[in-house]
Scaffold this motif. Sequence first.
Motif, PDB file in Angstrom:
ATOM      1  N   ASP A 114       0.661  -0.975  -0.014  1.00  0.00           N
ATOM      2  CA  ASP A 114       0.018   0.099   0.200  1.00  0.00           C
ATOM      3  C   ASP A 114       1.041   1.537  -0.589  1.00  0.00           C
ATOM      4  OD1 ASP A 114      -1.802  -1.610   0.546  1.00  0.00           O
ATOM      5  OD2 ASP A 114      -2.072  -1.676   2.446  1.00  0.00           O
ATOM      6  N   VAL A 115       0.690   2.201  -0.357  1.00  0.00           N
ATOM      7  CA  VAL A 115       1.102   3.756  -0.344  1.00  0.00           C
ATOM      8  C   VAL A 115       0.660   4.673   0.531  1.00  0.00           C
ATOM      9  CG1 VAL A 115       1.685   5.851  -1.897  1.00  0.00           C
ATOM     10  CG2 VAL A 115       1.605   3.310  -2.919  1.00  0.00           C
ATOM     11  N   ILE A 116       1.624   5.324   1.753  1.00  0.00           N
ATOM     12  CA  ILE A 116       0.589   6.155   2.743  1.00  0.00           C
ATOM     13  C   ILE A 116       1.301   6.877   1.830  1.00  0.00           C
ATOM     14  CG2 ILE A 116       0.668   6.140   5.644  1.00  0.00           C
ATOM     15  CD1 ILE A 116       0.474   3.265   5.599  1.00  0.00           C
ATOM     16  N   GLY A 132      -1.575  -5.756   5.251  1.00  0.00           N
ATOM     17  CA  GLY A 132      -2.240  -6.722   5.326  1.00  0.00           C
ATOM     18  C   GLY A 132      -3.917  -6.407   4.528  1.00  0.00           C
ATOM     19  N   GLY A 133      -4.251  -5.394   3.959  1.00  0.00           N
ATOM     20  CA  GLY A 133      -5.668  -4.433   3.610  1.00  0.00           C
ATOM     21  C   GLY A 133      -5.990  -3.986   4.303  1.00  0.00           C
ATOM     22  N   GLN A 134      -5.186  -3.668   5.350  1.00  0.00           N
ATOM     23  CA  GLN A 134      -5.818  -2.721   6.687  1.00  0.00           C
ATOM     24  C   GLN A 134      -6.946  -1.047   5.558  1.00  0.00           C
ATOM     25  OE1 GLN A 134      -4.773  -1.654  10.169  1.00  0.00           O
ATOM     26  NE2 GLN A 134      -3.012  -4.011   9.953  1.00  0.00           N
ATOM     27  N   LEU A 135      -5.874  -0.772   4.282  1.00  0.00           N
ATOM     28  CA  LEU A 135      -6.899   0.592   4.047  1.00  0.00           C
ATOM     29  C   LEU A 135      -7.359   0.345   2.764  1.00  0.00           C
ATOM     30  CD1 LEU A 135      -3.167   2.441   2.816  1.00  0.00           C
ATOM     31  CD2 LEU A 135      -4.834   2.836   4.425  1.00  0.00           C
ATOM     32  N   LEU A 136      -8.214  -0.910   2.395  1.00  0.00           N
ATOM     33  CA  LEU A 136      -9.033  -1.557   1.522  1.00  0.00           C
ATOM     34  C   LEU A 136     -10.690  -0.581   2.148  1.00  0.00           C
ATOM     35  CD1 LEU A 136      -9.213  -2.686  -0.733  1.00  0.00           C
ATOM     36  CD2 LEU A 136      -9.680  -4.667   0.374  1.00  0.00           C
ATOM     37  N   LYS A 249       5.436  -4.273  -6.776  1.00  0.00           N
ATOM     38  CA  LYS A 249       4.256  -4.741  -7.200  1.00  0.00           C
ATOM     39  C   LYS A 249       3.330  -3.948  -6.191  1.00  0.00           C
ATOM     40  CE  LYS A 249       3.841  -8.964  -9.528  1.00  0.00           C
ATOM     41  NZ  LYS A 249       5.726  -8.672  -9.743  1.00  0.00           N
ATOM     42  N   LEU A 250       1.806  -2.835  -6.651  1.00  0.00           N
ATOM     43  CA  LEU A 250       0.681  -2.374  -5.167  1.00  0.00           C
ATOM     44  C   LEU A 250      -0.213  -2.367  -5.582  1.00  0.00           C
ATOM     45  CD1 LEU A 250       2.437   1.684  -7.073  1.00  0.00           C
ATOM     46  CD2 LEU A 250       2.777   0.163  -5.141  1.00  0.00           C
ATOM     47  N   SER A 251      -0.468  -2.594  -4.375  1.00  0.00           N
ATOM     48  CA  SER A 251      -1.796  -3.032  -4.043  1.00  0.00           C
ATOM     49  C   SER A 251      -3.395  -1.847  -4.894  1.00  0.00           C
ATOM     50  CB  SER A 251      -2.366  -3.211  -2.469  1.00  0.00           C
ATOM     51  OG  SER A 251      -2.403  -1.926  -2.083  1.00  0.00           O
TER      52      SER A 251
END
Length: 387
Positions: A114-116, A132-136, A249-251
Amino acid sequence: MLKRFSSFSSTLLLAMSSLTITSLTSQPPPVFDVVVIGSGISGLLTAELVLGSMPATKVLVVEKSTQIGGRAKIISQNSPFDLGGAWTWSDQRLNALTKRLGIEKFKQPSDGVDVILQDLYGGGQRQLLNTGGQLLACGPGAERLQGGVGGVPVKLAEEVVKRGGEVRLSTSVTKIGLNNDIVTLNDSIQTKFVVIAAPPQMIATHINFSPPLPSKQTSSMLSTQTWMYNTGKAIVEYDKPWWKEGEGKLSLCSSGTSRLGGHVEVTWDNSDYGNGKYAIGMFVKEGANEENVRAEIAQIFGSDGDKIKGITGVDVKIWSDVGVPGGSPATYGSRILREEHLEGRVVFSGTETEDEHGHIEGAVISGERAAETIIAKLRGEMKAEEL
């Protein structure tokens, strides 16, 4: 903003053309068995189910927009990305509907880092983390539909026309009255029953009933917040998924730019890899447009190479036209929102009227409920006429 509208099947367009020709003749207007106001999932599902159960029924669906779908809206059939509701979870009624319509589902993509964005020195520094998908934005376990959620009303509309129903676009209903068991819309469309599949706030502020709605029901409608009201979404399409190339690779999940004074709140991978469609989806704030979305995507993910040059389209939708300011979700699913009007000849539906409010599942449930109600009423009248 690039403006693109969904195309419908040739049968749907042919049916609409024939309606125009009919309206120019000197014949008296037909009396429909049921008119459905609203061409979202709820309204079109009601029409499709009524026609499926009672094939000889005269059914008309009217829609104020130039495009069907309501808040289940895709950019186009060539770009089946949802500008409205997009995600599903363990939705039993929706699952049954999509299976019946032959629509496949797939898991929301989330692989990668992810990108913060952090405003450490006033310039917006990027940090790559695997959260781990927390930004989804949709949370865990979400799925999407091939062809988009907006593909559901397209298929339902095709079924309505195939079964002999009619769909009219660009048709706003502002007046509803009752005379001798016949409901008249806009002093021109006559029907035995009406189903209004629209947000309660829009019903209370845009339709004049004669006699008027009970004041308690009007008050409840006005105080019911419209799902998706003022929500902003943007879709940035690409000709290839650059974020899956190379080692890093980015999410496509990011914290967005809104904390740095921008318009993008969060982003996600909006691609449909099975159909070769690639895009970044995002929630955006009011004031977002193609120009600032392009600039902020570069700020989040970097401006080099295909990250900008590979963009094939940008669409932005702020859902400010589906409700009015104010209101609360506290009255979602309230029975008063479903109370029939004009001696039981006007039935109300839509996701806000159900306990599964605010979800696509609520629209499906309300569409099924309205269909069951109308079918029972029509059969009741048929039995009364036989006596």
